[in-house]
Design an enzyme around this catalytic site. Structure first.
Site, PDB file in Angstrom:
ATOM      1  N   GLU A 135      47.604  36.008  48.616  1.00 53.38           N
ATOM      2  CA  GLU A 135      48.187  36.014  47.274  1.00 53.38           C
ATOM      3  C   GLU A 135      49.079  34.794  47.053  1.00 53.38           C
ATOM      4  O   GLU A 135      50.045  34.590  47.792  1.00 53.38           O
ATOM      5  CB  GLU A 135      49.050  37.254  47.063  1.00 53.38           C
ATOM      6  CG  GLU A 135      48.302  38.562  47.023  1.00 53.38           C
ATOM      7  CD  GLU A 135      49.236  39.739  46.760  1.00 53.38           C
ATOM      8  OE1 GLU A 135      48.718  40.838  46.496  1.00 53.38           O
ATOM      9  OE2 GLU A 135      50.471  39.565  46.827  1.00 53.38           O
ATOM     10  N   CYS A 136      48.797  34.009  46.050  1.00 50.93           N
ATOM     11  CA  CYS A 136      49.669  32.943  45.566  1.00 50.93           C
ATOM     12  C   CYS A 136      50.138  32.045  46.714  1.00 50.93           C
ATOM     13  O   CYS A 136      49.343  31.300  47.279  1.00 50.93           O
ATOM     14  CB  CYS A 136      50.834  33.551  44.795  1.00 50.93           C
ATOM     15  SG  CYS A 136      51.700  32.377  43.718  1.00 50.93           S
ATOM     16  N   GLY A 137      51.403  32.113  47.086  1.00 45.46           N
ATOM     17  CA  GLY A 137      51.882  31.300  48.195  1.00 45.46           C
ATOM     18  C   GLY A 137      51.147  31.569  49.489  1.00 45.46           C
ATOM     19  O   GLY A 137      51.051  30.684  50.350  1.00 45.46           O
TER      20      GLY A 137
ATOM     21  N   SER B 251      43.915  34.411  45.562  1.00 43.71           N
ATOM     22  CA  SER B 251      44.202  34.239  44.143  1.00 43.71           C
ATOM     23  C   SER B 251      45.696  34.052  43.935  1.00 43.71           C
ATOM     24  O   SER B 251      46.517  34.419  44.786  1.00 43.71           O
ATOM     25  CB  SER B 251      43.724  35.474  43.359  1.00 43.71           C
ATOM     26  OG  SER B 251      44.037  35.360  41.981  1.00 43.71           O
TER      27      SER B 251
END
Length: 450
Positions: free
Chosen positions: A337-339, A428
């Protein structure tokens, strides 16, 4: 557990961000926790950072409350459990009191939780009362507790602020103003909680974090609000009804999920960990920043955080990278997720323009941006159900990979987020709220053939 649990509760809100909501919430939590009271703190909206401070202040995990993200049943169930086991509930709002869809005010009205307004009074005097009056009466039916002034310059300044709310220094209330003066906190640099680009600095990174909270609690103790005893808090007692429990199938029974957890991967909802355990998973943790290899496991979760602040440690972490590569080569799932997604790509360009080669497990490049790129609620319509969450990032990703899915913005101002896939990896910018669909969550940690 009874059908109704009653507990004093306040929703700490403000006219805008940056007014001192987190400071006041943490100060109240620390004041009462160190007096031996059982304090539960919640945070409105999808926030990962403020809860770190509130957990340190209260000694308990901090869950998020959002009418869209959680759904009303989940939200009410969390509050009922807290009310049944606590002496006090504090809920920190998000942005301004009436900002967002849904807003903190929507939550207060729906659950009947009184609002404590926190206002930065550093550059005002008489206008303070007008602002309080507007917050109090803008929305009919808003439960109201009172107002606390923040960043007060002096005793004389505090008297002017109180007079603007109460009419005079003696506390008489003119017709039309129903504000409830609960005191003021003085302007003091020692009270400030440090910030960076995504919000507050994580409490665990500061060696003096608890001392800062104690200083805040001491200041709060000198206010009318801080001097209230247990009987005084009962004026804000709220009944919370029990909710029917939703059974969760043990779809991850017998499986081990390894979760990255350190200064670079710290954006983890406690509720997400609870959901994985409810699904039957055993959780183990490891630190990529410390170059710990991925533990023996069936699936990996790389939560968001600050990889850009630890890029050198991540690229030099050969044991972690090699073990994650072997995990992927064995066909075992990874959810990033993200980072948590950013180090998977070939390179990361930092804010100063320097490019750092990353793990090269997905093709593409990530570049930090000078401004916020995306913010807002998102949902992922999966075959197993609607998985809700949000997005909040300062970087952009370019990749030759065609997205295997795209999220749907939860507001008219958002934009979809790509879900990248390669082999057993799914990645994502979308931060998922696992409790919104345990079934969809389970699929992130199961092989595709499962």
């Amino acid at each position: 557990m009874g059908r109704t649990a009653t507990c004093p509760a306040l929703l700490i809100a403000a006219p805008a961000s940056g007014q001192g909501k987190t400071t006041v919430t943490a100060a109240l939590a620390r004041l009462h926790a160190r007096a031996g009271r059982r304090v539960r703190v919640f945070k409105c909206g999808p926030d990962f950072l403020d809860p770190h401070w509130h957990q340190l202040a209260s000694g308990h995990p901090v869950h998020n409350l959002d009418l869209w993200l959680n759904g009303e049943t989940d939200l009410r169930a969390r509050l009922h459990e807290a009310a049944a086991n606590s002496d006090l509930i504090l809920i920190e709002g998000v942005m301004g009191l009436f900002d967002g869809e849904p807003s903190a005010a929507d939550l207060a009205v729906k659950l009947g939780i009184p609002v404590l307004a926190v206002i930065d009074a550093g550059s005002m005097a008489g206008t303070f009362g007008a602002l309080v009056h507007g917050l109090r009466h803008y929305r009919p039916g808003l439960p109201w507790a009172g107002v606390l002034a923040n960043r007060v310059a002096s005793e004389g300044h505090e008297k002017m602020l109180q007079a603007s709310v109460r009419g005079d220094d003696l506390g008489s209330e003119p017709a039309g103003i129903d504000a409830g003066w609960l005191g003021g906190l003085r302007r003091d640099a020692g009270f400030a909680l440090p910030e960076r680009h995504l919000g507050l600095t994580v409490a665990s990174e500061l060696p003096d974090a608890l001392a800062r909270l104690d200083a805040l609690a001491d200041a709060m103790a000198a206010t009318p609000l801080g001097r209230l005893d247990a009987a005084g808090w009962q004026r804000w007692a709220v009944p919370f009804e029990a909710q029917a429990e939703r059974p969760v199938a043990s779809l991850l029974s017998g499986r081990t999920v390894a979760v990255a957890r350190d200064a670079a991967f710290c954006f983890t909802y406690p509720a997400n960990l609870d959901t994985l355990r409810a699904l039957g998973a055993r959780l183990v943790f490891f630190s990529p920043v410390a170059d710990e290899p991925v533990p023996e496991c069936d699936a990996v979760w790389l939560p968001g955080g600050y990889p850009e602040l630890h890029a050198d440690a991540l690229v030099n972490g050969t044991r972690c990278r090699a073990s994650l590569s072997a995990h992927i080569a064995a066909g075992k799932p990874v959810w990033a997720e993200c980072g948590g997604m950013m180090p998977l790509f070939d390179g990361l360009t930092l804010a100063d323009g320097a490019r750092v080669p990353m793990w090269g497990l997905l093709p593409g490049e990530v570049a930090m941006q000078p401004r916020l790129v995306a913010l807002g609620p998102q949902r992922w319509d999966t075959a197993q159900g609607e998985l809700r969450g949000h997005t909040f990032h300062y970087s952009l990703t370019t990749s030759p990979l065609a997205p295997v899915a795209r999220t749907v913005p939860g507001s008219r101002f958002g934009r979809p987020e790509a879900v990248y896939g390669q082999g057993p990896v799914r990645a994502s910018y979308f931060h998922a709220w696992f409790a919104s669909s345990p079934e969809a969550t389970a699929q992130l940690f199961l092989p595709e053939a499962a």
